[in-house]
Design an enzyme around this catalytic site. Structure first.
Site, PDB file in Angstrom:
ATOM      1  N   GLU A 178      33.207 -30.875  15.835  1.00 37.03           N
ATOM      2  CA  GLU A 178      34.512 -31.164  15.432  1.00 37.03           C
ATOM      3  C   GLU A 178      34.935 -32.067  14.783  1.00 37.03           C
ATOM      4  O   GLU A 178      34.944 -33.055  15.682  1.00 37.03           O
ATOM      5  CB  GLU A 178      35.548 -30.425  16.633  1.00 37.03           C
ATOM      6  CG  GLU A 178      34.960 -29.158  16.694  1.00 37.03           C
ATOM      7  CD  GLU A 178      35.686 -28.510  18.856  1.00 37.03           C
ATOM      8  OE1 GLU A 178      36.173 -29.642  18.766  1.00 37.03           O
ATOM      9  OE2 GLU A 178      34.937 -27.062  18.700  1.00 37.03           O
TER      10      GLU A 178
ATOM     11  N   LEU B 144      36.954 -24.780  15.917  1.00 39.23           N
ATOM     12  CA  LEU B 144      37.109 -24.944  17.186  1.00 39.23           C
ATOM     13  C   LEU B 144      35.463 -23.810  18.083  1.00 39.23           C
ATOM     14  O   LEU B 144      36.774 -23.018  18.411  1.00 39.23           O
ATOM     15  CB  LEU B 144      37.868 -25.149  17.583  1.00 39.23           C
ATOM     16  CG  LEU B 144      39.102 -25.831  17.285  1.00 39.23           C
ATOM     17  CD1 LEU B 144      40.017 -26.179  18.224  1.00 39.23           C
ATOM     18  CD2 LEU B 144      38.477 -27.421  16.616  1.00 39.23           C
TER      19      LEU B 144
ATOM     20  N   GLU C 208      33.214 -24.153  20.279  1.00 38.83           N
ATOM     21  CA  GLU C 208      31.803 -25.250  20.713  1.00 38.83           C
ATOM     22  C   GLU C 208      30.504 -23.836  20.935  1.00 38.83           C
ATOM     23  O   GLU C 208      28.962 -24.793  20.611  1.00 38.83           O
ATOM     24  CB  GLU C 208      32.310 -25.255  22.178  1.00 38.83           C
ATOM     25  CG  GLU C 208      32.928 -27.181  21.674  1.00 38.83           C
ATOM     26  CD  GLU C 208      34.200 -26.428  21.783  1.00 38.83           C
ATOM     27  OE1 GLU C 208      34.832 -25.332  21.675  1.00 38.83           O
ATOM     28  OE2 GLU C 208      35.055 -27.179  21.605  1.00 38.83           O
TER      29      GLU C 208
ATOM     30  N   ASP D 227      33.792 -33.071  28.536  1.00 41.99           N
ATOM     31  CA  ASP D 227      34.339 -31.856  29.497  1.00 41.99           C
ATOM     32  C   ASP D 227      34.091 -30.369  28.744  1.00 41.99           C
ATOM     33  O   ASP D 227      33.818 -29.672  29.008  1.00 41.99           O
ATOM     34  CB  ASP D 227      35.787 -32.074  29.519  1.00 41.99           C
ATOM     35  CG  ASP D 227      35.862 -33.277  30.469  1.00 41.99           C
ATOM     36  OD1 ASP D 227      36.185 -33.773  31.837  1.00 41.99           O
ATOM     37  OD2 ASP D 227      35.654 -34.080  29.085  1.00 41.99           O
ATOM     38  N   PHE D 228      34.454 -30.420  27.482  1.00 44.19           N
ATOM     39  CA  PHE D 228      33.723 -28.717  26.754  1.00 44.19           C
ATOM     40  C   PHE D 228      32.604 -28.324  26.593  1.00 44.19           C
ATOM     41  O   PHE D 228      32.283 -27.396  26.055  1.00 44.19           O
ATOM     42  CB  PHE D 228      34.339 -29.646  24.903  1.00 44.19           C
ATOM     43  CG  PHE D 228      35.814 -30.413  25.248  1.00 44.19           C
ATOM     44  CD1 PHE D 228      36.679 -30.581  25.699  1.00 44.19           C
ATOM     45  CD2 PHE D 228      36.422 -30.890  23.441  1.00 44.19           C
ATOM     46  CE1 PHE D 228      38.594 -31.219  25.727  1.00 44.19           C
ATOM     47  CE2 PHE D 228      37.337 -31.596  23.244  1.00 44.19           C
ATOM     48  CZ  PHE D 228      38.508 -31.184  24.946  1.00 44.19           C
TER      49      PHE D 228
ATOM     50  N   HIS E  11      39.616 -34.315  30.130  1.00 45.08           N
ATOM     51  CA  HIS E  11      38.573 -35.111  29.304  1.00 45.08           C
ATOM     52  C   HIS E  11      38.303 -36.299  29.961  1.00 45.08           C
ATOM     53  O   HIS E  11      38.534 -37.018  29.420  1.00 45.08           O
ATOM     54  CB  HIS E  11      40.033 -35.461  28.604  1.00 45.08           C
ATOM     55  CG  HIS E  11      40.632 -33.936  27.755  1.00 45.08           C
ATOM     56  ND1 HIS E  11      41.346 -33.666  28.280  1.00 45.08           N
ATOM     57  CD2 HIS E  11      40.215 -33.791  25.819  1.00 45.08           C
ATOM     58  CE1 HIS E  11      41.587 -32.194  26.904  1.00 45.08           C
ATOM     59  NE2 HIS E  11      40.812 -32.757  26.282  1.00 45.08           N
TER      60      HIS E  11
END
Lengths: 327, 328
Positions: A29, A58, A60, A85-86, A130
């Site tokens: 991204e 977006l 993932e 975190d993602f 985050h």
């Protein structure tokens, strides 16, 4: 030697590997037109084109799944996840797919994939989703290599090894390190996995530390040296494979061990390192193994809360003093 | 139009899948093979028709109910059974089992134990072929259950916006374990393609020729750079979700009448009648084909049973390509 930032070191490794090997491409991204949220791939799209610097929606799961499929079919993707975190959104592709494809196939395929997880760690009030340090999650999964660079030199050298490696590598970048500077040679080099770096030699206590904590430990080591206490500071650099030997040999020499990581202490990489020391150097220990990590709470937002949350130099120094005082 | 040879091949492929899986059910019930089994009995027309429309070198991604796809592209029953028995001679050297069958030498990237995971992986083999400028396409099989996963949305969207050479073939067998597709997707799976701006077609999944034609068109589109297609092939699984699913023996989530209705639409029997009418098959040649396949199955099982197990000391070598994990 010239000094460059951790950010530029990562950037150079990517740039040089993309120039060297046309099967290397970036997918993620805001990696293309925007040049990555931390500025790492600025200018890449102009140099390498949008086919190799692929901006994605977006998605993932699609980023990681696409990278896994491409890696199994002749490419060397570098998949970028904006904040570590993602990875929660695409964990299946990391732990069930990338990590296990080779094993499940009986060694008949390989997955030369780098997952660059940006922006790990606390320190700029990015709050609980985050700011985490998630290295232990990846370290726990067979099939993944886990890289935690702390210096510009290692950031560049380890990323080169990661891209050239035939296995999936989770490359974790600490957000508070992007701006630090350090010596990085102009010429090509790579840092091997599984080789710790002894940052400072000392006889009194072994301190194992990673990423942002390493820098704090080195500052403490500097201060405390004036009081006649010599720390042996070890940066494992990769958590899997882990250079057990360097750590264990050091503890055998000093008789004392402290492990400092920013992650939550419960079930952390530090716990694994402590267990290895207990298993392999128990008879040499002159004091209990010390561990410093974050408390078992989500990373808080408010500046004084976050400051309290992150292990401090004062806390590290106190822990060192306490262990040193045990005779 | 398909010639006599291809039509007979479709028939044989369906029979081979049926015989292979009937044998699995028998071996599993007798406790002779370890593991978890998801059988596709009743759904054989899809792999038989679809795989015929592929070319050598194309990528194939399958799922947990994937024996049919493997047989469809010509994997050997002996090495498949060896895998199910957990033997070194298996396609995955006993490391994978039924849910992970693969043959990387033929670009069969594997079945998958995680529902929907293959949909996004297919975008990767699609992108890889595009970046390497080959003419390879990827066919990705998945079920109606997978169409409810987030990967379906992310994968189809990515393939659409990048015009990737991928065929998404949904085998709608109408139940995701116990959950009906009509409840999960009242709008219909094929109609979701509109949202991604890609073509889709809904076909009778019990008619191998309809499946073949749909895949052939989608393959031509993918190969010429026009991007992905979604195919929904409607079919029905006769067995339970897995071998051992109590619904197979007692009514839990599927009315028995419904199962009987679909068994009456047996894709193999329907195609057999068609071939008979076309005079491509006689009772005699049909019997010969069935006998030949039965022998093949029995010999494959014999091979697998006799094959040696893998050496546990060797398994640490397969985790990584560049290092060996310590075995304590």
């Amino acid at each position: 030697m010239r000094e460059i930032t951790y950010r530029d070191a990562i950037r150079e490794a990517l740039y040089e590997e993309m120039e060297r090997d046309e099967t290397v491409f970036i997918i993620g991204e805001d990696v293309g037109v925007y040049g990555n949220i931390f500025g790492i791939t600025e200018g890449f799209i102009e140099k390498f084109g949008k086919e190799r610097v692929r901006d994605t929606p977006l998605s993932e799961m699609a980023i990681l799944g696409c990278a896994v499929g491409a890696a199994m079919t002749g490419m060397r993707p570098v998949a970028e996840i904006m904040y570590v975190d993602f990875t929660g959104v695409c964990f299946d592709q990391i732990i069930n797919q990338a990590a296990k494809m080779r094993f499940m196939s009986g060694g008949k395929t390989k997955v030369p994939l780098v997952i660059r997880a940006n922006g790990m760690g606390a320190g700029f009030q990015a709050a609980a989703q985050h700011s985490q340090c998630l290295e232990a999650l990846f370290m726990h999964i067979p099939g993944l290599k886990v890289v935690v660079p702390a210096t510009p030199y290692d950031a560049k050298g380890l990323l080169k090894t990661a891209i050239r490696d035939d296995d999936p590598v989770v490359y974790l970048e600490h957000k508070m390190l992007y701006s630090i500077k350090g010596p990085v040679p102009e010429e090509d080099y790579a840092v091997p996995f599984g080789v710790a770096d002894v940052k400072r030699s000392g006889d009194d206590i072994t301190v194992v530390a990673t990423q942002a904590m390493l820098h704090k430990v080195l500052r403490v080591a500097q201060t405390i040296a004036s009081k006649g206490i010599e720390l042996e500071v070890i940066d494992p650099r990769t958590l899997f494979p882990l250079d057990k030997r360097t750590i264990v040999e050091s503890v055998k020499k000093t008789g004392k061990a402290l492990i400092v990581t920013e992650e939550c202490k419960v079930g952390g990489a530090g716990a694994e390192i402590a267990a290895i020391i207990a298993e392999e150097a128990f008879d040499y220990l002159e004091a209990p193994i010390g561990r410093i990590g974050a408390p078992h709470i989500p990373v808080p937002f408010s500046p004084p809360l976050e400051e309290f949350y992150i292990p401090s130099e004062r806390k590290i120094e106190e822990a060192v003093q306490k262990l040193i005082s045990i005779k | 139009m398909l010639g006599e040879k291809e039509l007979l091949k479709i028939y044989e492929t369906m029979l081979r899948i049926r015989s292979f899986e009937t044998k699995i059910a028998e071996l599993f019930a007798a406790g002779k093979i370890p593991g978890l089994y998801h059988l596709s009995i009743g759904q054989e027309a899809i792999p038989a028709g679809a795989c015929l429309a592929l070319e050598k070198g194309d990528y194939l991604i399958s799922h947990h109910r994937g024996h049919g796809h493997m047989i469809g592209v010509g994997l050997e029953m002996s090495k498949m059974f060896a895998e199910l028995f957990g033997k070194e001679a298996g396609y995955n050297r006993g490391r994978g089992g039924s849910m992970h069958l693969a043959d990387f030498e033929r670009n069969i990237l594997g079945a998958n134990g995680i529902v929907g995971a293959g949909i996004v992986i297919a975008t990767g083999s699609g992108l890889s072929a595009k970046l390497r400028k080959t003419k390879q396409i990827t066919i990705c099989f998945f079920g109606d259950g997978a169409s409810q996963e987030g990967t379906f949305h992310e994968g189809l969207n990515l393939a659409a916006i990048w015009k990737l050479p991928v065929i998404f073939l949904c085998e709608n067998n109408q139940y995701a374990f116990s959950y009906p597709a009509r409840s999960g997707c009242p709008v219909g799976i094929a109609s979701r393609a509109v949202a991604y701006g890609i073509p889709s077609v809904k076909v009778d999944g019990n008619d191998p020729l309809e499946v073949y034609n749909a895949v052939k068109d989608a393959a031509a589109r993918a190969r010429s750079g026009d991007g992905p297609t979604l195919i929904e092939a409607v079919t029905y699984r006769w067995q339970g979700h897995w071998e051992g699913d109590p619904d197979h023996h007692k009514e839990i989530y599927r009315p028995r009448t419904e199962i009987q209705e679909w068994m009456a639409k047996d894709p193999i029997e329907r195609f057999r009648e068609k071939l008979m009418k076309m005079k491509l098959l006689s009772e005699e040649t049909d019997g010969e084909i069935k006998k030949k396949i039965q022998v093949e199955v029995e010999e494959a099982v014999k091979f697998a049973e006799a094959a040696p197990y893998p050496d546990p000391k060797e398994m640490a070598k397969d985790v990584f390509a560049t290092m060996v994990v310590e075995l304590e």
